[in-house]
Design a protein around this motif. Structure first.
Motif, PDB file in Angstrom:
ATOM      1  N   GLY A  35     -12.867 -18.327   0.288  1.00  0.00           N
ATOM      2  CA  GLY A  35     -13.644 -18.448   1.513  1.00  0.00           C
ATOM      3  C   GLY A  35     -14.169 -19.849   1.688  1.00  0.00           C
ATOM      4  N   ARG A  36     -15.113 -19.953   2.604  1.00  0.00           N
ATOM      5  CA  ARG A  36     -15.730 -21.246   2.856  1.00  0.00           C
ATOM      6  C   ARG A  36     -17.198 -21.024   3.175  1.00  0.00           C
ATOM      7  NH1 ARG A  36     -12.844 -21.002   8.282  1.00  0.00           N
ATOM      8  NH2 ARG A  36     -14.520 -20.370   9.687  1.00  0.00           N
ATOM      9  N   GLY A  37     -17.977 -22.038   2.932  1.00  0.00           N
ATOM     10  CA  GLY A  37     -19.397 -21.982   3.236  1.00  0.00           C
ATOM     11  C   GLY A  37     -19.698 -22.725   4.524  1.00  0.00           C
ATOM     12  N   LYS A  38     -20.933 -23.191   4.624  1.00  0.00           N
ATOM     13  CA  LYS A  38     -21.371 -23.902   5.824  1.00  0.00           C
ATOM     14  C   LYS A  38     -20.588 -25.179   6.086  1.00  0.00           C
ATOM     15  CE  LYS A  38     -25.838 -23.094   4.473  1.00  0.00           C
ATOM     16  NZ  LYS A  38     -27.248 -23.450   4.408  1.00  0.00           N
ATOM     17  N   GLN A  39     -20.022 -25.750   5.045  1.00  0.00           N
ATOM     18  CA  GLN A  39     -19.285 -27.004   5.207  1.00  0.00           C
ATOM     19  C   GLN A  39     -17.914 -26.785   5.838  1.00  0.00           C
ATOM     20  OE1 GLN A  39     -19.549 -25.406   2.340  1.00  0.00           O
ATOM     21  NE2 GLN A  39     -17.663 -25.599   1.197  1.00  0.00           N
ATOM     22  N   ARG A  40     -17.531 -25.530   6.042  1.00  0.00           N
ATOM     23  CA  ARG A  40     -16.272 -25.152   6.713  1.00  0.00           C
ATOM     24  C   ARG A  40     -15.026 -25.636   5.986  1.00  0.00           C
ATOM     25  NH1 ARG A  40     -18.276 -26.535  12.763  1.00  0.00           N
ATOM     26  NH2 ARG A  40     -19.788 -24.847  12.906  1.00  0.00           N
ATOM     27  N   GLY A  41     -15.049 -25.557   4.683  1.00  0.00           N
ATOM     28  CA  GLY A  41     -13.886 -25.958   3.899  1.00  0.00           C
ATOM     29  C   GLY A  41     -13.997 -27.398   3.448  1.00  0.00           C
ATOM     30  N   VAL A  42     -12.873 -27.947   3.026  1.00  0.00           N
ATOM     31  CA  VAL A  42     -12.834 -29.309   2.500  1.00  0.00           C
ATOM     32  C   VAL A  42     -11.646 -30.032   3.111  1.00  0.00           C
ATOM     33  CG1 VAL A  42     -12.493 -30.688   0.412  1.00  0.00           C
ATOM     34  CG2 VAL A  42     -13.886 -28.642   0.312  1.00  0.00           C
ATOM     35  N   LYS A  43     -11.839 -31.299   3.475  1.00  0.00           N
ATOM     36  CA  LYS A  43     -10.738 -32.109   3.981  1.00  0.00           C
ATOM     37  C   LYS A  43     -10.432 -33.187   2.955  1.00  0.00           C
ATOM     38  CE  LYS A  43      -8.957 -34.540   7.898  1.00  0.00           C
ATOM     39  NZ  LYS A  43      -8.908 -34.558   9.328  1.00  0.00           N
TER      40      LYS A  43
END
Length: 107
Positions: A35-43
């Protein structure tokens, strides 16, 4: 009784499990999640990772043990000064629990 659900980094799980067991909380259910948290994943460069691998640890404890358990998990799961993606802990009420093999009510 309370259920403590912890979503943590996979590389921290063994350390967390050892610490909570040593503190008297041996019962746990571990689930692989993504899943992902408030940061909406990682780029990373041009690639966006929307779903990151995590582990969910489920533990049911007596009400008076919740604060101690949560402190242990936070202390053990936190990376350095604390980073995005270190995880989240949810605490919710458990009305009843039964042991299947004995039919006994309670923890």
């Amino acid at each position: 009784m309370k259920m403590v659900r912890s979503i943590v980094r996979p590389e921290k799980v063994n350390e967390i499990l050892a610490e909570v067991s040593d503190a008297g909380f041996p019962a746990v259910t571990k689930i692989d999640v993504a899943g992902r948290g408030k940061q909406r994943g990682v780029k990373v460069g041009d690639i966006h990772y929307d779903e990151l691998p995590k582990e969910m640890l489920l533990m049911v404890v007596n009400d008076e043990d919740v604060d101690d358990l949560v402190k242990i998990i936070i202390r053990t799961a936190k990376t350095g000064e604390g980073n995005f993606g270190d995880g989240k802990i949810f605490v919710s009420e458990v009305e009843e629990a039964y042991t299947i093999s004995t039919g006994k009510k309670g923890l």
